[in-house]
Design a protein around this motif. Structure first.
Motif, PDB file in Angstrom:
ATOM      1  N   SER A  21       0.820  -1.204   0.000  1.00  0.00           N
ATOM      2  CA  SER A  21       0.000   0.000   0.000  1.00  0.00           C
ATOM      3  C   SER A  21       0.858   1.259   0.000  1.00  0.00           C
ATOM      4  N   ALA A  22       2.067   1.209   0.565  1.00  0.00           N
ATOM      5  CA  ALA A  22       2.950   2.370   0.547  1.00  0.00           C
ATOM      6  C   ALA A  22       3.374   2.681  -0.882  1.00  0.00           C
ATOM      7  N   THR A  23       3.603   1.649  -1.664  1.00  0.00           N
ATOM      8  CA  THR A  23       3.967   1.852  -3.052  1.00  0.00           C
ATOM      9  C   THR A  23       2.794   2.414  -3.826  1.00  0.00           C
ATOM     10  N   VAL A  24       1.612   1.937  -3.547  1.00  0.00           N
ATOM     11  CA  VAL A  24       0.422   2.417  -4.240  1.00  0.00           C
ATOM     12  C   VAL A  24       0.196   3.895  -3.968  1.00  0.00           C
ATOM     13  N   ALA A  25       0.552   4.364  -2.768  1.00  0.00           N
ATOM     14  CA  ALA A  25       0.341   5.765  -2.420  1.00  0.00           C
ATOM     15  C   ALA A  25       1.142   6.678  -3.333  1.00  0.00           C
ATOM     16  N   TYR A  26       2.435   6.351  -3.554  1.00  0.00           N
ATOM     17  CA  TYR A  26       3.203   7.241  -4.413  1.00  0.00           C
ATOM     18  C   TYR A  26       2.819   7.051  -5.874  1.00  0.00           C
ATOM     19  N   GLU A  27       2.425   5.836  -6.241  1.00  0.00           N
ATOM     20  CA  GLU A  27       1.969   5.637  -7.606  1.00  0.00           C
ATOM     21  C   GLU A  27       0.687   6.420  -7.849  1.00  0.00           C
ATOM     22  N   ASP A  28      -0.140   6.535  -6.820  1.00  0.00           N
ATOM     23  CA  ASP A  28      -1.393   7.246  -6.976  1.00  0.00           C
ATOM     24  C   ASP A  28      -1.147   8.694  -7.374  1.00  0.00           C
ATOM     25  N   ILE A  29      -0.252   9.389  -6.699  1.00  0.00           N
ATOM     26  CA  ILE A  29       0.013  10.790  -7.022  1.00  0.00           C
ATOM     27  C   ILE A  29       0.677  10.880  -8.391  1.00  0.00           C
ATOM     28  N   ARG A  30       1.571   9.959  -8.698  1.00  0.00           N
ATOM     29  CA  ARG A  30       2.197   9.953 -10.022  1.00  0.00           C
ATOM     30  C   ARG A  30       1.172   9.651 -11.103  1.00  0.00           C
ATOM     31  N   GLU A  31       0.308   8.679 -10.842  1.00  0.00           N
ATOM     32  CA  GLU A  31      -0.723   8.331 -11.818  1.00  0.00           C
ATOM     33  C   GLU A  31      -1.699   9.486 -12.008  1.00  0.00           C
ATOM     34  N   ARG A  32      -2.019  10.176 -10.920  1.00  0.00           N
ATOM     35  CA  ARG A  32      -2.908  11.331 -11.035  1.00  0.00           C
ATOM     36  C   ARG A  32      -2.276  12.433 -11.869  1.00  0.00           C
ATOM     37  N   LEU A  33      -0.985  12.672 -11.672  1.00  0.00           N
ATOM     38  CA  LEU A  33      -0.293  13.681 -12.473  1.00  0.00           C
ATOM     39  C   LEU A  33      -0.245  13.286 -13.946  1.00  0.00           C
ATOM     40  N   THR A  34       0.071  12.029 -14.205  1.00  0.00           N
ATOM     41  CA  THR A  34       0.116  11.544 -15.579  1.00  0.00           C
ATOM     42  C   THR A  34      -1.263  11.617 -16.234  1.00  0.00           C
ATOM     43  N   VAL A  47      -1.492  25.235 -21.282  1.00  0.00           N
ATOM     44  CA  VAL A  47      -0.949  25.708 -20.004  1.00  0.00           C
ATOM     45  C   VAL A  47      -0.933  24.568 -18.986  1.00  0.00           C
ATOM     46  N   ALA A  48      -2.039  23.849 -18.871  1.00  0.00           N
ATOM     47  CA  ALA A  48      -2.117  22.744 -17.906  1.00  0.00           C
ATOM     48  C   ALA A  48      -1.147  21.623 -18.267  1.00  0.00           C
ATOM     49  N   SER A  49      -1.084  21.252 -19.543  1.00  0.00           N
ATOM     50  CA  SER A  49      -0.193  20.154 -19.922  1.00  0.00           C
ATOM     51  C   SER A  49       1.266  20.540 -19.717  1.00  0.00           C
ATOM     52  N   THR A  50       1.630  21.757 -20.053  1.00  0.00           N
ATOM     53  CA  THR A  50       3.013  22.207 -19.861  1.00  0.00           C
ATOM     54  C   THR A  50       3.363  22.274 -18.376  1.00  0.00           C
ATOM     55  N   THR A  51       2.434  22.783 -17.571  1.00  0.00           N
ATOM     56  CA  THR A  51       2.664  22.895 -16.135  1.00  0.00           C
ATOM     57  C   THR A  51       2.854  21.523 -15.505  1.00  0.00           C
ATOM     58  N   LEU A  52       1.968  20.607 -15.798  1.00  0.00           N
ATOM     59  CA  LEU A  52       2.052  19.276 -15.204  1.00  0.00           C
ATOM     60  C   LEU A  52       3.266  18.503 -15.715  1.00  0.00           C
ATOM     61  N   ARG A  53       3.615  18.714 -16.969  1.00  0.00           N
ATOM     62  CA  ARG A  53       4.824  18.068 -17.490  1.00  0.00           C
ATOM     63  C   ARG A  53       6.066  18.580 -16.773  1.00  0.00           C
ATOM     64  N   SER A  57       8.580  16.358 -14.644  1.00  0.00           N
ATOM     65  CA  SER A  57      10.005  16.387 -14.949  1.00  0.00           C
ATOM     66  C   SER A  57      10.829  16.576 -13.677  1.00  0.00           C
ATOM     67  N   GLU A  58      10.378  17.451 -12.781  1.00  0.00           N
ATOM     68  CA  GLU A  58      11.069  17.640 -11.509  1.00  0.00           C
ATOM     69  C   GLU A  58      11.065  16.346 -10.691  1.00  0.00           C
ATOM     70  N   VAL A  59       9.931  15.653 -10.695  1.00  0.00           N
ATOM     71  CA  VAL A  59       9.824  14.393  -9.950  1.00  0.00           C
ATOM     72  C   VAL A  59      10.763  13.353 -10.547  1.00  0.00           C
ATOM     73  N   TYR A  60      10.797  13.243 -11.874  1.00  0.00           N
ATOM     74  CA  TYR A  60      11.673  12.262 -12.511  1.00  0.00           C
ATOM     75  C   TYR A  60      13.144  12.601 -12.292  1.00  0.00           C
ATOM     76  N   ASN A  61      13.489  13.889 -12.294  1.00  0.00           N
ATOM     77  CA  ASN A  61      14.865  14.283 -12.002  1.00  0.00           C
ATOM     78  C   ASN A  61      15.245  13.922 -10.572  1.00  0.00           C
ATOM     79  N   LEU A  62      14.313  14.081  -9.655  1.00  0.00           N
ATOM     80  CA  LEU A  62      14.542  13.689  -8.269  1.00  0.00           C
ATOM     81  C   LEU A  62      14.771  12.186  -8.172  1.00  0.00           C
TER      82      LEU A  62
END
Length: 182
Positions: A21-34, A47-53, A57-62
């Motif tokens: 369930s801990a893994t699902v929690a972070y996937e949930d926010i990532r899946e929601r962003l995607t 504007v929305a697509s560029t902002t969310l991308r 990108s910041e998350v993937y760089n992290l």
């Protein structure tokens, strides 16, 4: 590990059902962003697509810099920092009289805010801090400065740091410690 394709052509890993369930929690926010990016692209909301991308990108760089996927609380922290940056930009653009940029930055902050869980209210923070303080004997509360670190460490072991304002927690913990020591 093998991958399956559903009727829509998306890939799913076979081990997905076995994740915690801990893994699902972070996937949930990532899946929601995607999903938000996909929806924005379908609606042709640049504007929305560029902002969310940019946030993704910041998350993937992290992820790349740490060598593993960031936790949901870390991703929420990235989102909160992105919102803060945009709000600071709004203030600066307002000072400069750039209403076109003010509107854009404000809209971007609003778009990202839709994905961030609400902050814990002060009343709940006080309640959690009082529970932490109740666990300690009276003599340990004699010096509030020495007890603060232990109280905060215990508090954050029970509460997700991304859901609270750290400055508010520290101020409330100090106030409660000084009240108990009097």
């Amino acid at each position: 590990m093998y991958h399956l394709r559903c009727s829509t052509g998306m890939r799913y890993s076979a081990s997905r059902a076995f994740r915690t369930s801990a893994t699902v929690a972070y996937e949930d926010i990532r899946e929601r962003l995607t999903a938000g990016v996909k929806t924005a692209m379908k609606n042709r909301d640049t504007v929305a697509s560029t902002t969310l991308r940019s946030v993704l990108s910041e998350v993937y760089n992290l992820d790349k810099s740490s060598g593993s996927k960031a936790s949901s609380s870390t991703v929420v922290g990235v989102l909160r920092k992105a919102i803060l940056r945009r709000r600071l930009s709004v203030a600066e653009f307002t000072k400069g009289g750039r209403t076109d940029l003010v509107e854009r930055e404000a809209r971007e902050a609003e778009i990202i805010s839709a994905f961030v869980p609400p902050m814990m209210p002060e009343a709940q923070i006080d309640l959690a801090l009082k529970e932490v303080l109740a666990e300690y004997p009276e003599d340990s509360n004699s010096n509030p400065c020495k007890s603060l670190g232990v109280v905060l460490k215990t508090f954050y072991s029970k509460v997700d740091k991304s859901n609270v304002d750290a400055d508010l927690v520290k101020r409330r913990a100090e106030a409660l410690l000084y009240a108990n020591s009097s």
